[in-house]
Design a protein around this motif. Sequence first.
Motif: not given
Length: 153
Positions: A131-138
């Motif tokens: 299970r994977h996920r990516c995000a831009n928290t900037t």
Amino acid sequence: GYLSEIERDISRLPIGVLGRIAEVLGVHLHWFFHGASDAPEEERDIVVRAGQGRKLTFPGIGISDELLSPNLHGPLEVVRSTLAPGADSGYYTHDGFEAGVILDGSFDLWVGDRHLQLHAGDTFSFASTERHRCANTTDLPVMVLWIITPPHY
């Protein structure tokens, strides 16, 4: 109702949900990529010229993908993703493996229970069955180059 909300940009369309929609429709995810190659016939299955990759945009989640592979008939795909500030793929899984390099910006990646913060020049690799996920928290866009096998889109 949910599909209508997606069409009207009221609800987000996570990549995993798009994958399930493609499965129900009996098409591959690459069917959703826009654009056709203007390349001469003799290079169409070998080259993707700069800026001419087919594009797939997830406006509700802030991710735009450009397919850099000339086709998806081989053993891998190459995709350049741009994640807008606040973009988040949501969790999903699929067959295969993926690797990547952060080309510009900072990037959050979750693989299984691990949360990783990556920066320009960092690379990664994992089994896509996790299970994977990516995000831009900037507050700035992030650009990531993905190499995925077998082709997922």
